[in-house]
Design a protein around this motif. Structure first.
Motif, PDB file in Angstrom:
ATOM      1  N   LYS A  76      -3.931   7.049  -2.932  1.00 17.08           N
ATOM      2  CA  LYS A  76      -3.544   5.924  -2.079  1.00 17.08           C
ATOM      3  C   LYS A  76      -3.778   4.659  -2.891  1.00 17.08           C
ATOM      4  CE  LYS A  76      -4.049   8.236   2.317  1.00 17.08           C
ATOM      5  NZ  LYS A  76      -2.646   8.272   2.779  1.00 17.08           N
ATOM      6  N   HIS A  85      -3.337   0.498  -3.691  1.00 15.04           N
ATOM      7  CA  HIS A  85      -3.070  -0.872  -3.277  1.00 15.04           C
ATOM      8  C   HIS A  85      -2.496  -1.560  -4.507  1.00 15.04           C
ATOM      9  CE1 HIS A  85      -3.445  -4.488  -0.936  1.00 15.04           C
ATOM     10  NE2 HIS A  85      -4.051  -5.078  -1.949  1.00 15.04           N
ATOM     11  N   ASN A 121       0.860  -1.175   0.000  1.00 21.57           N
ATOM     12  CA  ASN A 121       0.000   0.000   0.000  1.00 21.57           C
ATOM     13  C   ASN A 121       0.897   1.225   0.000  1.00 21.57           C
ATOM     14  OD1 ASN A 121      -2.742  -1.157   0.345  1.00 21.57           O
ATOM     15  ND2 ASN A 121      -1.774  -2.034   2.181  1.00 21.57           N
ATOM     16  N   VAL A 122       0.873   1.966  -1.074  1.00 18.35           N
ATOM     17  CA  VAL A 122       1.730   3.149  -1.116  1.00 18.35           C
ATOM     18  C   VAL A 122       0.888   4.379  -1.434  1.00 18.35           C
ATOM     19  CG1 VAL A 122       3.707   1.781  -1.905  1.00 18.35           C
ATOM     20  CG2 VAL A 122       2.311   3.020  -3.563  1.00 18.35           C
ATOM     21  N   THR A 123       1.429   5.521  -1.023  1.00 17.49           N
ATOM     22  CA  THR A 123       0.806   6.798  -1.349  1.00 17.49           C
ATOM     23  C   THR A 123       1.625   7.444  -2.452  1.00 17.49           C
ATOM     24  OG1 THR A 123       0.051   7.033   0.928  1.00 17.49           O
ATOM     25  CG2 THR A 123       0.141   9.035  -0.404  1.00 17.49           C
ATOM     26  N   ASN A 170       9.675   8.857   0.225  1.00 16.60           N
ATOM     27  CA  ASN A 170       9.593   9.266   1.631  1.00 16.60           C
ATOM     28  C   ASN A 170      10.357  10.573   1.885  1.00 16.60           C
ATOM     29  OD1 ASN A 170       8.047   6.955   2.209  1.00 16.60           O
ATOM     30  ND2 ASN A 170       9.917   5.736   2.381  1.00 16.60           N
ATOM     31  N   ASP A 220       5.539  -1.277   2.353  1.00 15.13           N
ATOM     32  CA  ASP A 220       4.238  -0.812   2.810  1.00 15.13           C
ATOM     33  C   ASP A 220       4.358   0.586   3.418  1.00 15.13           C
ATOM     34  OD1 ASP A 220       1.989  -2.280   2.287  1.00 15.13           O
ATOM     35  OD2 ASP A 220       1.618  -2.800   4.384  1.00 15.13           O
ATOM     36  N   ASN A 221       3.400   1.439   3.096  1.00 12.39           N
ATOM     37  CA  ASN A 221       3.313   2.798   3.641  1.00 12.39           C
ATOM     38  C   ASN A 221       4.341   3.770   3.074  1.00 12.39           C
ATOM     39  OD1 ASN A 221       1.163   1.976   5.343  1.00 12.39           O
ATOM     40  ND2 ASN A 221       2.679   1.115   6.754  1.00 12.39           N
ATOM     41  N   ASP A 222       5.070   3.359   2.051  1.00 17.41           N
ATOM     42  CA  ASP A 222       5.972   4.304   1.401  1.00 17.41           C
ATOM     43  C   ASP A 222       5.170   5.433   0.750  1.00 17.41           C
ATOM     44  OD1 ASP A 222       8.393   3.198   2.051  1.00 17.41           O
ATOM     45  OD2 ASP A 222       8.667   2.114   0.168  1.00 17.41           O
ATOM     46  N   VAL A 223       5.802   6.600   0.709  1.00 22.40           N
ATOM     47  CA  VAL A 223       5.208   7.734   0.001  1.00 22.40           C
ATOM     48  C   VAL A 223       6.136   8.088  -1.157  1.00 22.40           C
ATOM     49  CG1 VAL A 223       4.463  10.139   0.161  1.00 22.40           C
ATOM     50  CG2 VAL A 223       4.180   8.614   2.130  1.00 22.40           C
TER      51      VAL A 223
END
Ligand SMILES: [Zn+2]
Ligand SMILES: [Zn+2]
Lengths: 98, 288, 288, 98
Positions: free
Chosen positions: A23, A25, A3-5, A69, A85-88
Motif C-alpha cells: 500500500k 502513499h 494512495n494506491v495498492t 483495477n 486514489d484507491n486504484d489497484v
C-alpha cells in the motif's frame, strides 16, 4: 499524493522482498502508471539485479501482465493512465508450469 | 452402452442423469453436444491429471492426449491420475487406461510424441477444442498458433507454487490468442532468480479441474460470440483461496498470429520459419 | 520407501521434493507434519473422490475413509476416483485401492459403515482433522458435534448444481462449529421446490480439491489461533467461475454444542438423547 | 431511497424467477435489512408458496445465511442493520450435496 495498492503476483513478489501487496502513499510527482513503474524500480525494488526481472528496455518485461483495477492496462491507456486514489495496480508474471 | 452419436442409450441416461438434470447443461441436447465433442488435451501432468477424468466422466465423446513423458515418482504428488505402479509408463497411456475404466463410452486417442512444429497440425486436425496443459512457453505459443490457424478454441492454463492462471483463447476464432496477450516472448535470463519453484499438488489440481469446467461450458454453448469477454483467471491457494478474474484485451489487429496481416500460417510454422526455439533457453521456465 | 515418522527416506525426498521446495510448505519440517497427520474423510463421493488422491499424494500419513455406499454408474460423472469396473464395490474400498497404488507410504483405514450417533466417537478418536464430505444435514450436525467433543478441526464442504460451499469449523477447538452457523435445522418441507437438482462433476470436484488445500494448510500450520478468521467460501462454476469468501461469526457463547453451557456431549449423543433424526424428513435434502 | 444489490445464492434463486442478482431502488420506507426482507417477500417473490422457502415465522428460514457486504449479518446487527447506498445483501441456502 494518490494512495494506491500495488500487487506482485505469479511469483513476481521475489523482486520486492516477497511481499505481494504494497500500500503506497505516492509522492506528488508520480502521476501516471508510467511514473509508478519508475518509482517501483527505483524505490520498491531493493536489489538492483532484480530490476531486470521487472523491466526491460525501460518498459515492463515481456511475460508480465499489468492490470489496473483488475483490467488489462491495454484497455486503460497503458503507461499514460492517470492514477486515482484507491486504484489497484497489479503485475503478474506469466506462469508456465503445467 | 453406446449407440449412435445422435441419441443416448438407456445406460447413458443412467450414467449422465445427475448432470443432465442441472439446468445449465441443457439436458439431452447438452449431453449430445458433449457426446459429439472432440477435445485434445496437450499434457497429462499436473493440469491434465485432474482435468481428464472429469471430461471423460461428463461424456465428452472423443478425447485426445498428447504426451511423450513417462511417469516418475516425483510427479505423483500432483499428477494423481497416474500411480506408483506406472512409473516408467507413458503418461498418455497411463491416462488412457484410467479413462477407459472410468467411462468405456469415451474414445481415447493417444499421441506419445513431443508436440512440435512439424506434427502439431496433423494431431490437432479433427478436434474442436484444445486444452493447453503444457509446461513451457515454446509449446504455449505453438498450441495457440496452430489452434488459430485451424480456428480452434484453446483453454490454456498453467500453475506454479500455490498459484495458477487460466484463459480461453481464440474463442470461436474471434477472441484474443496467446500472442495477443504476450506478443514478445519472455527473455530466458529474466526468470533465473526464482528457478525451481515447486508446486502444491491440489493448487495446480484446482486449475486443472477449472479447465474441465470451462471446456464443458464451451461445448454446451454457455459462452457465445455475443457474451464472451476475454479474461484471465488467477487462482491463489495461500493464504486464502481466491479466484480473480481480470478483464483482458480483445484480439489485437497487429497480432502476427491472429491479426489482419498474419505472418504465422500453416506454411511458415511447418517449414520451420517461425522459430519456436527462441524460447528454448537453458533456463528452467517452470518458474515465474 | 518408509522410515520412521520422525524422518524422511530418500525415496520420500524424491516423491515429495517438488512440493517441499515450495516455501509455504516449510520443507522437511512441513513434510514431517504431513507424514504424522491423521485425517478422517467422511464420504468418498463427489467431494471425497477428488480430495483423497491429493491428500495421499501429498503424503498425509494416515487417511481414514468412512462410507457404506457402493459404487453406481450414475456416480461416475463426478466420483471419478471410482470406475465402471467397480460398480457394486464399497466406495471406501474402491478408494483405498486407488490411494494404495498412488502412494504406498500412506496408511489407509476404511470404515464401511453408515456414520451414526453410536459409532462416530469410536471412528473419530485418534484422528486430528475430519473432512465432512457427506450429503445430508443429519451427518453434518453429527460430524460437527462429535468433532467439537473431541477438539478436532473440521473441513466441511458441500456442493450442488454448479455451486459449492466450504468452511473450516471448530478450528483448533476455538472457531465456530456447524451449529454456530446453523443453530436451527432447516425444515424438510422448505426445500421441496427445487428437489432433484443434480450436479456438474468438475464443479463439485473443485470444491473437493479445495478441501485438500485447506487440510494441507491446517496441517502445515498456515492457519494459527492468531490469524484464523471464520469464513464460508462459496464457489460458483457458471456463468463465470468465482470463489467468494464471506466473513463469518465466531464461536457463539449460546451454542448448544460448543458454547459455555453445552448440552451436546459424548453422553447425550451416544445415548440417543440428541435427536439427529429430526433432520431425516422424507424430502431429498441434496437440494438447496 | 437506497440503491442496493440483492443476491440469491445456493439455489435460492428459485423463489425469484431464477434471477440471482437483483439491483433494487428501494422505496423510502425500506430502511433496515428487516424492512428489506419484508419487501422481498411482498414484492420480489411472485409466487406466494415460495415465501415459505425464504421465510419462517417472519424471519429468514433456518438454513439460509444472510450476508451484508460479504459479511455474516450476525456481525452487522442482523435485521437492525441500516442499509446504505451500494450495499450488497446476499442470501444463500446451505448446500447439502456431497
Ligand atoms: Zn493474436
Ligand atoms: Zn457452536
Amino acid at each position: 499524493m494518490a494512495n494506491v495498492t500495488v500487487e506482485f503476483l505469479g511469483g513476481l513478489d521475489v523482486v520486492v522482498q516477497k511481499q505481494r501487496v504494497h500500500k503506497l502513499h505516492l509522492p506528488a510527482e508520480v502521476v501516471s502508471v508510467g511514473d509508478l513503474i519508475e518509482y517501483i524500480a527505483s524505490t520498491l525494488i531493493k536489489n538492483p539485479r532484480d530490476v531486470a526481472v521487472f523491466l526491460e528496455d525501460g518498459g515492463v518485461r515481456p511475460g508480465i501482465i499489468t492490470l489496473i483495477n483488475d483490467t488489462d492496462w491495454e484497455l486503460e491507456g497503458q503507461t499514460e493512465y492517470v492514477l486515482e486514489d484507491n486504484d489497484v495496480v497489479s503485475f503478474t508474471s506469466t506462469l508456465h508450469g503445467g | 452402452e453406446g449407440v449412435g452419436a445422435d441419441r443416448l442409450s438407456l445406460p447413458e441416461y443412467e450414467r449422465y442423469g445427475r448432470q443432465m438434470i442441472v439446468e445449465s447443461t441443457g439436458g439431452v441436447q447438452g449431453q449430445l453436444l458433449l457426446k459429439s465433442a472432440k477435445v485434445l488435451v496437450v499434457g497429462a501432468g499436473g493440469l491434465g491429471s485432474p482435468c481428464l477424468p472429469y471430461l471423460a466422466g461428463a461424456g465428452v465423446g472423443t478425447i485426445g492426449i498428447v504426451d511423450n513423458d513417462t511417469v516418475e515418482v516425483s510427479n505423483l504428488h500432483r499428477q494423481v491420475i497416474h500411480d506408483s505402479g506406472k512409473v516408467g509408463m507413458l503418461k498418455c497411456e497411463s491416462a488412457r487406461e484410467v479413462l477407459g475404466k472410468l467411462n468405456p463410452n469415451v474414445k481415447v486417442v493417444t499421441y506419445p510424441v513431443r508436440l512440435d512444429y512439424s506434427n502439431a497440425f496433423r494431431i490437432f486436425e479433427g478436434y474442436d477444442i484444445v486444452l493447453d496443459c503444457t509446461d513451457t512457453p515454446l509449446t504455449r505459443y505453438l498450441v495457440s498458433d496452430v489452434a488459430v490457424n485451424l480456428g480452434m478454441t484453446v483453454v490454456s492454463a498453467s500453475g506454479l507454487g500455490t498459484e495458477g492462471q487460466l484463459s480461453v483463447l481464440n474463442f470461436q476464432d474471434c477472441g484474443p490468442c496467446y500472442r495477443c496477450f504476450y506478443p514478445t516472448p519472455p527473455p530466458p535470463t529474466s526468470v533465473a532468480s526464482c528457478s525451481e519453484g515447486g508446486v502444491i499438488g491440489p493448487c495446480i489440481g484446482i486449475v486443472g479441474v477449472m479447465m474441465a469446467v470451462e471446456t464443458i461450458k464451451i461445448i454446451l454453448g454457455v459462452y457465445t460470440k455475443e457474451n464472451f469477454k476475454p479474461f484471465l483467471m488467477m487462482y491463489s491457494g495461500f493464504p486464502g483461496q481466491t479466484i480473480r478474474t481480470f478483464k483482458m484485451r480483445g484480439r489485437q489487429p497487429q497480432c502476427i498470429a491472429c491479426g489482419t496481416e498474419r505472418t504465422i500460417t500453416k506454411e511458415t510454422i511447418e517449414s520451420g520459419i517461425v522459430n519456436y526455439n527462441v524460447f528454448c533457453g537453458s533456463r528452467n521456465y517452470n518458474v515465474c
